[in-house]
Write a protein that holds these residues in place. Structure first.
Motif, short mmCIF file in Angstrom:
data_model
loop_
_atom_site.label_atom_id
_atom_site.label_comp_id
_atom_site.label_asym_id
_atom_site.label_seq_id
_atom_site.Cartn_x
_atom_site.Cartn_y
_atom_site.Cartn_z
N UNK A 8 4.97 6.05 14.30
CA UNK A 8 3.51 6.08 14.16
C UNK A 8 3.11 6.20 12.70
N UNK A 9 3.81 7.05 11.95
CA UNK A 9 3.50 7.20 10.53
C UNK A 9 3.83 5.93 9.76
N UNK A 10 4.98 5.33 10.05
CA UNK A 10 5.36 4.08 9.37
C UNK A 10 4.34 2.98 9.63
N UNK A 11 3.89 2.88 10.88
CA UNK A 11 2.89 1.86 11.20
C UNK A 11 1.60 2.10 10.43
N UNK A 12 1.19 3.35 10.32
CA UNK A 12 -0.05 3.69 9.60
C UNK A 12 0.07 3.33 8.12
N UNK A 13 1.18 3.67 7.51
CA UNK A 13 1.38 3.37 6.08
C UNK A 13 1.47 1.86 5.86
N UNK A 14 2.27 1.19 6.69
CA UNK A 14 2.51 -0.24 6.49
C UNK A 14 1.30 -1.11 6.81
N UNK A 15 0.46 -0.67 7.74
CA UNK A 15 -0.63 -1.51 8.22
C UNK A 15 -2.01 -1.06 7.75
N UNK A 16 -2.14 0.19 7.32
CA UNK A 16 -3.46 0.72 6.99
C UNK A 16 -3.53 1.39 5.62
N UNK A 17 -2.74 2.43 5.43
CA UNK A 17 -2.90 3.29 4.25
C UNK A 17 -2.42 2.64 2.96
N UNK A 18 -1.34 1.87 3.02
CA UNK A 18 -0.77 1.29 1.79
C UNK A 18 -0.10 -0.04 2.12
N UNK A 19 -0.83 -0.91 2.77
CA UNK A 19 -0.27 -2.15 3.28
C UNK A 19 0.34 -3.01 2.18
N UNK A 20 -0.41 -3.26 1.11
CA UNK A 20 0.08 -4.13 0.04
C UNK A 20 1.21 -3.46 -0.74
N UNK A 21 1.04 -2.19 -1.04
CA UNK A 21 2.07 -1.47 -1.79
C UNK A 21 3.40 -1.48 -1.04
N UNK A 22 3.37 -1.30 0.27
CA UNK A 22 4.60 -1.27 1.05
C UNK A 22 5.27 -2.64 1.10
N UNK A 23 4.49 -3.72 0.99
CA UNK A 23 5.10 -5.04 0.90
C UNK A 23 5.96 -5.14 -0.35
N UNK A 24 5.45 -4.59 -1.44
CA UNK A 24 6.20 -4.59 -2.71
C UNK A 24 7.46 -3.73 -2.58
N UNK A 25 7.29 -2.53 -2.05
CA UNK A 25 8.42 -1.60 -1.94
C UNK A 25 9.48 -2.13 -1.00
N UNK A 26 9.07 -2.63 0.15
CA UNK A 26 10.03 -3.14 1.13
C UNK A 26 10.69 -4.43 0.64
N UNK A 27 10.06 -5.09 -0.35
CA UNK A 27 10.67 -6.27 -0.96
C UNK A 27 11.78 -5.92 -1.92
N UNK A 28 11.96 -4.63 -2.20
CA UNK A 28 13.05 -4.19 -3.07
C UNK A 28 12.79 -4.43 -4.55
N UNK A 29 11.53 -4.63 -4.93
CA UNK A 29 11.20 -4.89 -6.33
C UNK A 29 11.08 -3.59 -7.12
N UNK A 30 11.36 -3.67 -8.40
CA UNK A 30 11.23 -2.50 -9.27
C UNK A 30 9.77 -2.07 -9.37
N UNK A 31 9.57 -0.79 -9.57
CA UNK A 31 8.24 -0.22 -9.75
C UNK A 31 8.18 0.43 -11.12
#
Length: 212
Positions: A150-173
């Motif tokens: 439930x928390x993962x869905x909230x972060x990935x779809x609502x709270x930080x959708x775009x940021x998580x795309x970057x993070x899950x893509x394995x790119x440097x921050x």
């Protein structure tokens, strides 16, 4: 029977014991990943190094990290997720990360002649009045998994959708002014952000292939 018990509790309840160990490992791994992601989310969620020290943030406990990234006072979904995760951390992560000794006095050892000290857990009589030799059962595992999902869905779809795309893509921050300004500008629209993400993926692939 005593000899078997002396060889290990796994001989008495092998499936339950394996499930217990796997659940504790899952919880520990999840909170480690959570702390990692909370640090990586900073540049995407308004992090200002002139007001917050990155090194200090990295050293904070997971709860402090969570509250700084997702303020719980003004965000009811964040508060609900934090409370659920906090309960799991206290009941499972902290307890079994400290040798099975919890803060609420429910972990005990009783002595069996010829065997030694055996662990047991007492439940809250107002909740589920029982004791158990294996502190985590199938229902506990499923409940924990549901909270994590439930928390993962909230972060990935609502709270930080775009940021998580970057993070899950394995790119440097990065945390410097240039990267944070780029991110802020790109996050004005999903198309702009995805264009920036794809460009960085291209640059990473180009470097890996040495295709300059």
């Amino acid at each position: 029977m005593n000899a078997d018990l002396g060889n290990g509790w796994t001989l008495v309840a092998p499936e339950e014991t394996e499930g217990f160990h796997n659940t504790v490992a899952m919880v520990s791994a999840y909170f480690s990943l959570l702390e990692h992601n909370l640090v990586l989310l900073l540049p995407f969620l308004g992090f200002d190094p002139s007001k917050r020290d990155l090194k200090s943030f990295i050293g904070d406990r997971w709860g402090m990290k969570f509250k700084r990234v997702f303020p719980v006072d003004s965000n009811n979904p964040a508060k609900a997720h934090f409370d659920a995760l906090h309960r799991i951390a206290e009941e499972y992560r902290n307890t079994y990360g400290h040798g099975g000794f919890d803060k609420f006095g429910s972990s005990i050892l009783f002595h069996m002649e010829g065997v030694g000290a055996l662990p047991a857990v007492l439940s809250d009589i107002r909740d589920r009045p029982y004791f158990s030799f294996t502190p985590i059962d199938v229902d506990d595992f499923e409940g924990i998994k549901e909270i994590f999902d439930a928390f993962d869905d909230w972060v990935n779809e609502t709270a930080a959708q775009l940021a998580m795309k970057w993070i899950k893509g394995g790119l440097d921050v990065y945390y410097d002014d240039h990267f944070r300004a780029q991110v802020k500008e790109a996050m004005r629209s999903e198309d702009d952000f995805m264009e920036m993400l794809e460009y960085h993926v291209y640059k990473v692939d180009q470097a890996a292939d040495m295709g300059w």
